[in-house]
Design an enzyme around this catalytic site. Structure first.
Site, PDB file in Angstrom:
ATOM      1  N   GLU A  22      -2.152  -9.101   3.366  1.00  0.00           N
ATOM      2  CA  GLU A  22      -2.401  -9.879   4.556  1.00  0.00           C
ATOM      3  C   GLU A  22      -3.934 -10.093   4.752  1.00  0.00           C
ATOM      4  OE1 GLU A  22      -1.700  -6.647   4.166  1.00  0.00           O
ATOM      5  OE2 GLU A  22      -2.554  -5.426   5.510  1.00  0.00           O
ATOM      6  N   HIS A  82      -4.075  -4.888   0.313  1.00  0.00           N
ATOM      7  CA  HIS A  82      -3.413  -5.716   1.518  1.00  0.00           C
ATOM      8  C   HIS A  82      -3.455  -7.228   1.452  1.00  0.00           C
ATOM      9  CE1 HIS A  82      -2.947  -1.826   4.025  1.00  0.00           C
ATOM     10  NE2 HIS A  82      -3.730  -1.450   3.205  1.00  0.00           N
ATOM     11  N   CYS A 135       0.870  -1.205  -0.005  1.00  0.00           N
ATOM     12  CA  CYS A 135       0.036   0.009  -0.046  1.00  0.00           C
ATOM     13  C   CYS A 135       0.940   1.362  -0.024  1.00  0.00           C
ATOM     14  CB  CYS A 135      -1.111  -0.018   1.140  1.00  0.00           C
ATOM     15  SG  CYS A 135      -2.532   1.142   0.686  1.00  0.00           S
ATOM     16  N   LEU A 136       1.101   2.126   1.092  1.00  0.00           N
ATOM     17  CA  LEU A 136       1.958   3.248   1.172  1.00  0.00           C
ATOM     18  C   LEU A 136       3.209   2.581   0.469  1.00  0.00           C
ATOM     19  CD1 LEU A 136       2.379   6.454   2.300  1.00  0.00           C
ATOM     20  CD2 LEU A 136       3.217   5.141   3.932  1.00  0.00           C
TER      21      LEU A 136
HETATM   22  N1  LIG Z   1      -3.351   1.653   3.611  1.00  0.00           N
HETATM   23  C1  LIG Z   1      -2.372   2.313   3.064  1.00  0.00           C
HETATM   24  O1  LIG Z   1      -0.978   2.434   3.239  1.00  0.00           O
HETATM   25  C2  LIG Z   1      -2.803   4.015   2.526  1.00  0.00           C
HETATM   26  C3  LIG Z   1      -1.639   4.586   1.817  1.00  0.00           C
HETATM   27  C4  LIG Z   1      -1.947   5.968   1.507  1.00  0.00           C
HETATM   28  N2  LIG Z   1      -2.065   6.557   2.888  1.00  0.00           N
HETATM   29  C5  LIG Z   1      -3.063   6.064   0.681  1.00  0.00           C
HETATM   30  O2  LIG Z   1      -3.909   6.612   1.328  1.00  0.00           O
HETATM   31  O3  LIG Z   1      -3.206   5.924  -0.354  1.00  0.00           O
END
Ligand SMILES: NC(=O)CC[C@H](N)C(=O)O
Length: 358
Positions: A327, A325, A243-244
Site C-alpha cells: 500500500e 507494504h 507484513c505481520l
Molecule cells: N509492519 C508489520 O506488520 C510488522 C510485523 C512484525 N511486527 C515485525 O516486526 O516483523
C-alpha cells in the site's frame, strides 16, 4: 533546554535535547525513510517501539492528518537529529516523549552492531540519567508483549464501503494501516474489519471473497487466535496477508518466523520477483522474517540485500502474501498491483462463488 536521556541496553546513556516531555521504554529501532514521518509515527506496527529517524531533519513539510495511518501515534518515544516544532508539538500533544540533537549515526551504528535492543527514555526539566536507566530496567522484550494485538485492534466489527460492488473482504485487524483499507476501497471492495481474535464463525458471518490478515506490531507467534483462524480457513477462502499477515500465514501453514538482528525499516528496500526477474522498491517496517514458509507455500519474492522472503504464494490454495507494504504510503508505489492480484482471487473457491440457485 529541557534535559533528555536515552539509556541503551548495556547501560550506555546518550544525552540530547528534550522536545516533548515524559518517560518511556520500548524496543529501540531505526528507519532510514527520508519522507513519511507522519505515516511512520501513526503506523500501529511501531507499538511498543522507540523510533529513531536516521534521516537528519524530520518535520520539514509539516503535519497533516490526511497522511495519518491511524488516529494516534504508536511509537513510545521518538529520537532524531533535528525535529521541527510542528512535529515536536504534535508529539507533545500526544504525550509521546521526543528528543533531538542526538548523534543518530551513533544510535543507528549501535543498533546495527548489537541488534534492536531495549531502551529507556527520560525527557523533562528535572529528569536525570537514572530516570532513563529505570525505564530501561522496566523494559520488556518485544516477544513478552503477548497482548499486543488487543492494544491495536478494533474491538468490534467495522464495515467500510458497504455500497461497493466489488469483492467482500474480511480484514483481520492486527494493527492495520489505514491505507490498506483505502487501497481495497479504491478497488471497489466492501471491507469488513474484524478484531485480531476473530474466529471462524465471525468470518463465516461476513462470508467474504477474501480473508486478509493485516500488518501489526510485535512477535507473530503471539497472535495465536489469528494463526488458528488462518489454519482453519485454508482451502475455504482465498487468503492474503501483509507484513505481520505474511508471518501469521507462514506460521499457520506449518512454517516458522525468526527475529532479525535489526530488521528492515525504510522506503527503499529492493525486492526481487523471482518469476519476472524484476526488482521493485518497497516500503518496509518489520523486525521478524519468515524462516520456513511451510509446505503449502512457495517463496516468490526475496529481499535483494539479505535474501529474506518478501512474497509467498499458495501452491494448492489461493494464498498471496507480502512482507513489505504494497500500500506504500509514503511510497514508492511500485507494488500497488498486489491489491489487484489479491482481489482477482475472489471467486476462486466454487463453494463461495456459485450462488445457491445456480
Ligand atoms: N509492519 C508489520 O506488520 C510488522 C510485523 C512484525 N511486527 C515485525 O516486526 O516483523
Amino acid at each position: 533546554m529541557t534535559a533528555a536521556y536515552v539509556a541503551l541496553e548495556g547501560g550506555h546513556v546518550i544525552e540530547g535535547r528534550g522536545r516533548a516531555p515524559g518517560t518511556a521504554r520500548g524496543e529501540l529501532v531505526f528507519t532510514t525513510a527520508y519522507t513519511g514521518y507522519e505515516e511512520s509515527l501513526t503506523d500501529p506496527s511501531y507499538e511498543e517501539q522507540v523510533l529513531t529517524f536516521s534521516y537528519p531533519l524530520i518535520g520539514n513539510y509539516g503535519v497533516r492528518e490526511e497522511r495519518f495511518e491511524d488516529d494516534r501515534v504508536h511509537p513510545r518515544a521518538v529520537l532524531s537529529r533535528e525535529l521541527t516544532d510542528d512535529v515536536a508539538d504534535w508529539l507533545e500533544s500526544e504525550g509521546v516523549p521526543a528528543m533531538d540533537h542526538l548523534d543518530t549515526r551513533e544510535v543507528v551504528t549501535d543498533i546495527r552492531d548489537e541488534g534492536a535492543m531495549k531502551c529507556g527514555i527520560a525527557v523533562g526539566e528535572d529528569v536525570t540519567e537514572e530516570d532513563a536507566l529505570a525505564e530501561l530496567e522496566a523494559c520488556k522484550e518485544m516477544s513478552e508483549h503477548t497482548e499486543i494485538g488487543a492494544q491495536v485492534s478494533v474491538d468490534d466489527v467495522e464495515v467500510h464501503g458497504a455500497d461497493n460492488d466489488g469483492a467482500t473482504v474480511a480484514l483481520v485487524d492486527c494493527g492495520a494501516k489505514g491505507s490498506i483499507v483505502s487501497s481495497l476501497l479504491e478497488r471497489d471492495a466492501e471491507v469488513h474489519v474484524l478484531p485480531y481474535d476473530a474466529g471462524v464463525e465471525d468470518v463465516e458471518a461476513v462470508d467474504p471473497d477474501i480473508l486478509f490478515v493485516s500488518n501489526g506490531p510485535g512477535d507473530p507467534v503471539n497472535f495465536e487466535e489469528t494463526i488458528e483462524l488462518v489454519e482453519e480457513s485454508v482451502g475455504e477462502v482465498p487468503i492474503a496477508g501483509i507484513c505481520l499477515g505474511q508471518q501469521i500465514v507462514a506460521e499457520a501453514l506449518g512454517g516458522s518466523t525468526e527475529k532479525m538482528t535489526f530488521g528492515h525499516r525504510g522506503v527503499n528496500q529492493p525486492v526481487l520477483d523471482l518469476e519476472s526477474d524484476r526488482v521493485v522498491m518497497t516500503t518496509q517496517n518489520h523486525g521478524y522474517a519468515v524462516a520456513e514458509p511451510g509446505e503449502h507455500l512457495e517463496v516468490t519474492q526475496v529481499n535483494v540485500n539479505d535474501d529474506t522472503p518478501e512474497g509467498l504464494d499458495g501452491i494448492e490454495h489461493d494464498i498471496l502474501t507480502r512482507q513489505y507494504h504494497p500500500e506504500a504510503n509514503p511510497g514508492p508505489e511500485d507494488t500497488l498491483d498486489f491489491f489487484d492480484d489479491v482481489l482477482a482471487m475472489a471467486g476462486h473457491h466454487s463453494q463461495r462463488a456459485v450462488p445457491a440457485d445456480d
